[in-house]
Design a protein around this motif. Structure first.
Motif, PDB file in Angstrom:
ATOM      1  N   ASP A  24       0.761  -6.111  -0.846  1.00 32.92           N
ATOM      2  CA  ASP A  24       0.783  -4.699  -0.469  1.00 32.92           C
ATOM      3  C   ASP A  24       1.711  -3.903  -1.377  1.00 32.92           C
ATOM      4  OD1 ASP A  24       0.019  -2.576   1.541  1.00 32.92           O
ATOM      5  OD2 ASP A  24       2.199  -2.561   1.806  1.00 32.92           O
ATOM      6  N   LEU A  25       2.913  -4.440  -1.643  1.00 28.11           N
ATOM      7  CA  LEU A  25       3.863  -3.732  -2.488  1.00 28.11           C
ATOM      8  C   LEU A  25       3.344  -3.610  -3.916  1.00 28.11           C
ATOM      9  CD1 LEU A  25       6.638  -2.483  -3.071  1.00 28.11           C
ATOM     10  CD2 LEU A  25       7.529  -4.800  -3.392  1.00 28.11           C
TER      11      LEU A  25
ATOM     12  N   LEU B   8      10.194  -3.782  -8.056  1.00 24.02           N
ATOM     13  CA  LEU B   8       8.927  -3.149  -7.690  1.00 24.02           C
ATOM     14  C   LEU B   8       9.143  -2.019  -6.700  1.00 24.02           C
ATOM     15  CD1 LEU B   8       6.565  -6.257  -7.359  1.00 24.02           C
ATOM     16  CD2 LEU B   8       6.916  -4.761  -9.329  1.00 24.02           C
ATOM     17  N   HIS B   9      10.051  -2.209  -5.751  1.00 19.67           N
ATOM     18  CA  HIS B   9      10.380  -1.122  -4.821  1.00 19.67           C
ATOM     19  C   HIS B   9      10.909   0.096  -5.569  1.00 19.67           C
ATOM     20  CE1 HIS B   9       9.704  -2.825  -0.841  1.00 19.67           C
ATOM     21  NE2 HIS B   9      10.235  -3.960  -1.239  1.00 19.67           N
TER      22      HIS B   9
ATOM     23  N   LEU C  24       3.577 -10.305  -1.518  1.00 21.06           N
ATOM     24  CA  LEU C  24       3.812  -9.220  -2.456  1.00 21.06           C
ATOM     25  C   LEU C  24       2.594  -8.317  -2.654  1.00 21.06           C
ATOM     26  CD1 LEU C  24       6.393  -8.597  -4.103  1.00 21.06           C
ATOM     27  CD2 LEU C  24       5.297  -9.672  -6.072  1.00 21.06           C
TER      28      LEU C  24
ATOM     29  N   VAL D 196      11.484  -8.403  -6.562  1.00 23.66           N
ATOM     30  CA  VAL D 196      10.852  -7.526  -5.572  1.00 23.66           C
ATOM     31  C   VAL D 196      11.554  -6.171  -5.498  1.00 23.66           C
ATOM     32  CG1 VAL D 196      10.215  -7.290  -3.145  1.00 23.66           C
ATOM     33  CG2 VAL D 196       9.995  -9.502  -4.271  1.00 23.66           C
TER      34      VAL D 196
ATOM     35  N   LYS E 271      14.900  -6.277  -0.259  1.00 25.53           N
ATOM     36  CA  LYS E 271      14.856  -4.817  -0.154  1.00 25.53           C
ATOM     37  C   LYS E 271      16.263  -4.325   0.112  1.00 25.53           C
ATOM     38  CE  LYS E 271      12.314  -0.976   1.922  1.00 25.53           C
ATOM     39  NZ  LYS E 271      11.249  -0.564   2.860  1.00 25.53           N
TER      40      LYS E 271
ATOM     41  N   LEU F   7       8.115   1.826  -7.373  1.00 24.50           N
ATOM     42  CA  LEU F   7       7.255   2.539  -6.433  1.00 24.50           C
ATOM     43  C   LEU F   7       7.857   3.882  -6.030  1.00 24.50           C
ATOM     44  CD1 LEU F   7       4.828   2.676  -4.483  1.00 24.50           C
ATOM     45  CD2 LEU F   7       6.210   1.362  -2.837  1.00 24.50           C
ATOM     46  N   GLN F   8       9.159   3.893  -5.798  1.00 28.29           N
ATOM     47  CA  GLN F   8       9.817   5.125  -5.364  1.00 28.29           C
ATOM     48  C   GLN F   8      10.147   6.052  -6.524  1.00 28.29           C
ATOM     49  OE1 GLN F   8      13.218   3.709  -3.207  1.00 28.29           O
ATOM     50  NE2 GLN F   8      12.003   2.761  -1.579  1.00 28.29           N
TER      51      GLN F   8
ATOM     52  N   LYS G 169       0.482  -0.986  -4.083  1.00 28.22           N
ATOM     53  CA  LYS G 169       0.986   0.392  -4.012  1.00 28.22           C
ATOM     54  C   LYS G 169       1.701   0.787  -5.301  1.00 28.22           C
ATOM     55  CE  LYS G 169       1.604   0.562   1.030  1.00 28.22           C
ATOM     56  NZ  LYS G 169       2.593   0.701   2.129  1.00 28.22           N
ATOM     57  N   THR G 170       2.448  -0.145  -5.880  1.00 31.67           N
ATOM     58  CA  THR G 170       3.185   0.167  -7.105  1.00 31.67           C
ATOM     59  C   THR G 170       2.235   0.460  -8.261  1.00 31.67           C
ATOM     60  OG1 THR G 170       4.999  -1.274  -6.376  1.00 31.67           O
ATOM     61  CG2 THR G 170       4.941  -0.658  -8.695  1.00 31.67           C
TER      62      THR G 170
END
Length: 585
Positions: free
Chosen positions: A434-435, A402-403, A432, A399, A330, A406-407, A438-439
């Motif tokens: 939860d991420l 994916l962040h 991974l 990862v 992250k 998501l944003q 959400k994504t």
């Protein structure tokens, strides 16, 4: 048709082996050119009369060693690579990331070449010592290295040239032996410490030829014209002037001056810019599969990191000189001034770090960070179509992507991501889950559900559950207990690719909480391993006549299989694949 297939196959082979063929060609050219030079030039006639072909072999291999010693340092100039990234990535990003992806292979190829020619060079000098002793020239005594005829050749090893040569040979052999995969995996400290001897090797390399063992005749222009017709191997040489001799001038410094200067400047640059203040560990999480998640504070406000980049971490409580690379999971932002790395406990350094995190308070540890540094995985964030394959902790470069999705669910890049993640047990999916959940939901809300295509493969049947416990005994050593909760008849078996299938409701009764808590991921979890023929067939059908980048981070077998599959698919279909790989070990 067959001829066309063979031509395409030959083209793809040359394309894949271009670097290797170019390197072999350069080495052979340098070797042959130097060999012929010392075999035919007049000024080496007298020393060649004593040593024979040993002179030509030793000097030819020495030129290859100079080239290898110079280029061996180039991949480790991390700040230089960062500087090149700012220039080349804007003009030709593919070239720069190709260099980053091939940097490790380049270093290994040069190191293997150095090791081979170091042995040949040393053997040729051992023969030269014997010839210096047995072929003592009583007419021109100044050209001899031995003090008298039939002197013991072992005494010649006690000279500056002999001691430095043997020392360099031992250093090279030691670094080669500790560079094997077995040693690096099990005793990384040994690998690390032996490679710190390379600077000593460079110093010895400069001192080694300064003793003036080999001498050449000082030839003027008139003498050159007079004796140009004489056979250089003939003993019938007459000249009006008495020959004068001088040590052969060493050109080693010419080879390594620029790369060694760049390397030293790079080290000083990194030391001066490296933040020596204490980096705080904000949070520690022990995840399944002996993976540690460290949430670290940023060293300063100027610390910026992009998706796919990595940092070097040092724990002063564990080792004062060791730095280990870890991909940033992250990346920090303007509002969140921290970054996260995942560390799999595998090796002596990570094992010591795990012990420190369990035995002491994490915020008391002295952690230093260096970087971030560029990586081939940065290209994922700029692809219209990115195919990503990871195994285990190799998911870390993907990862941050994916962040980002998501944003920024409606951002242009990356356009579409096909992510395949292979894990051993379902418990590892929790890293991974939860991420990813959400994504996927966020992309659905943004009306971009096709932007992420996720497939999760579990190679072990989840009927068996294992409890992994880490504790510290009275002596302060770590104790790992793995408890099986099944009988012998229920042992885990690896399923063949043809038998893999999604998890059913009956199987989810024994599954871990990840599938139950995130039903969106349930339909994306498959048992067994990917059937690559079907997977590549889907990509070829979905992206006809496209050029795709396949990014891979995982074990050696997976990398080898996918590299071969990319080459085969590119040669047999109109869809072309470029294989991009990242590995730190």
């Amino acid at each position: 048709m067959k001829i066309k297939t063979y031509l395409c196959g030959g083209y793809e082979f040359l394309k894949r082996k271009f670097f290797f063929i170019s390197w072999i060609s350069l080495v052979l050219f340098l070797l042959c050119n130097t060999f012929i030079y010392y075999k035919d030039e007049q000024q080496f006639f007298y020393v060649r009369r004593i040593l024979g072909l040993g002179l030509c072999v030793s000097r030819a291999t020495a030129s290859v060693l100079n080239l290898c010693s110079a280029l061996l340092l180039v991949p480790f100039c991390k700040k230089l690579n960062q500087f090149l990234y700012r220039i080349i990535s804007k003009l030709w990003p593919t070239l720069f990331f190709y260099w980053l992806e091939k940097a490790k292979s380049f270093h290994m190829t040069v190191a293997i070449t150095l090791s081979i020619f170091a042995v040949v060079h040393s053997a040729s000098h051992f023969v030269n010592f014997w010839n210096f002793s047995r072929g003592y020239d009583e007419e021109w005594t100044e050209i001899n290295f031995a003090s008298y005829k039939d002197e013991n050749p072992l005494w010649l090893l006690l000279s500056v040239a002999g001691i430095t040569g043997v020392s360099m040979l031992l250093i090279v052999l030691g670094m080669s032996a500790t560079s094997t995969r077995v040693v690096r995996r099990n005793m990384y400290n040994v690998f690390w410490y032996t490679h710190q001897l390379y600077l000593m090797f460079m110093v010895l390399l400069i001192v080694h030829p300064l003793s003036g063992v080999l001498k050449e005749e000082v030839v003027n222009s008139e003498a050159s014209l007079y004796s140009s017709h004489i056979d250089p191997w003939s003993n019938n040489v007459t000249s009006e002037a008495i020959p004068k001799f001088a040590p052969i001038q060493s050109k080693t410094w010419c080879w390594i001056a620029v790369p060694l200067t760049c390397y030293l400047v790079d080290i000083l640059w990194r030391i001066l810019t490296r933040n020596r203040a204490k980096i705080e560990i904000l949070e520690v999480a022990h995840m399944a599969g002996r993976v540690i998640s460290l949430k670290l504070s940023c060293p300063d406000l100027e610390f910026k990191c992009r998706a796919g980049q990595y940092v070097l971490l040092q724990c002063l409580d564990s080792s004062l000189i060791e730095w280990h690379p870890f991909t940033v999971v992250k990346v920090p932002t303007e509002n969140q001034r921290y970054f996260i790395v995942w560390i799999r406990v595998k090796g002596d350094w990570t094992d010591a770090l795990e012990k420190l995190l369990l035995y002491t308070r994490p915020n008391t540890l002295n952690i230093l960070v260096d970087g971030p540094f560029s990586s081939p995985m940065e290209g994922v964030s700029w692809c219209e179509v990115a195919i990503c394959v990871a195994a285990g902790v190799g998911i870390t470069p993907f990862v941050p992507v994916l962040h980002h999705m998501l944003q920024n669910p409606r951002s242009r890049f990356p356009g579409r991501v096909h992510l395949i993640w292979i894990v051993r047990s379902e418990n590892e999916l929790a890293w991974l889950a939860d991420l990813a959940n959400k994504t996927i939901l966020q992309l659905r809300t943004a009306n971009r559900p096709d932007r992420l295509h996720l497939e999760l493969y579990v190679t072990k049947d989840n009927v068996q559950t294992k409890a992994h416990t880490v504790s510290i005994d009275e002596k302060g050593s770590l104790t790992h207990v793995v408890r099986d909760n099944v009988t012998d008849d229920e042992k885990t078996t690896l399923l063949t690719p043809n038998k893999r299938s999604p998890y059913t409701k009956a199987e989810s009764r024994n599954s871990c909480d990840v599938i139950k808590e995130y039903p969106v991921l349930g339909c994306r979890v498959l048992r067994g391993r990917p059937y690559w023929d079907r997977v590549f067939g889907f990509w070829v059908h979905f992206y006809p006549e496209r050029h795709l980048n396949l990014y891979c981070c995982g074990p050696k077998k997976l990398v080898k299989a996918l590299r071969h599959k990319c080459g085969y698919t590119s040669s047999t279909t109109k869809t072309k694949f470029t294989f991009v790989h990242e590995s730190f070990s």
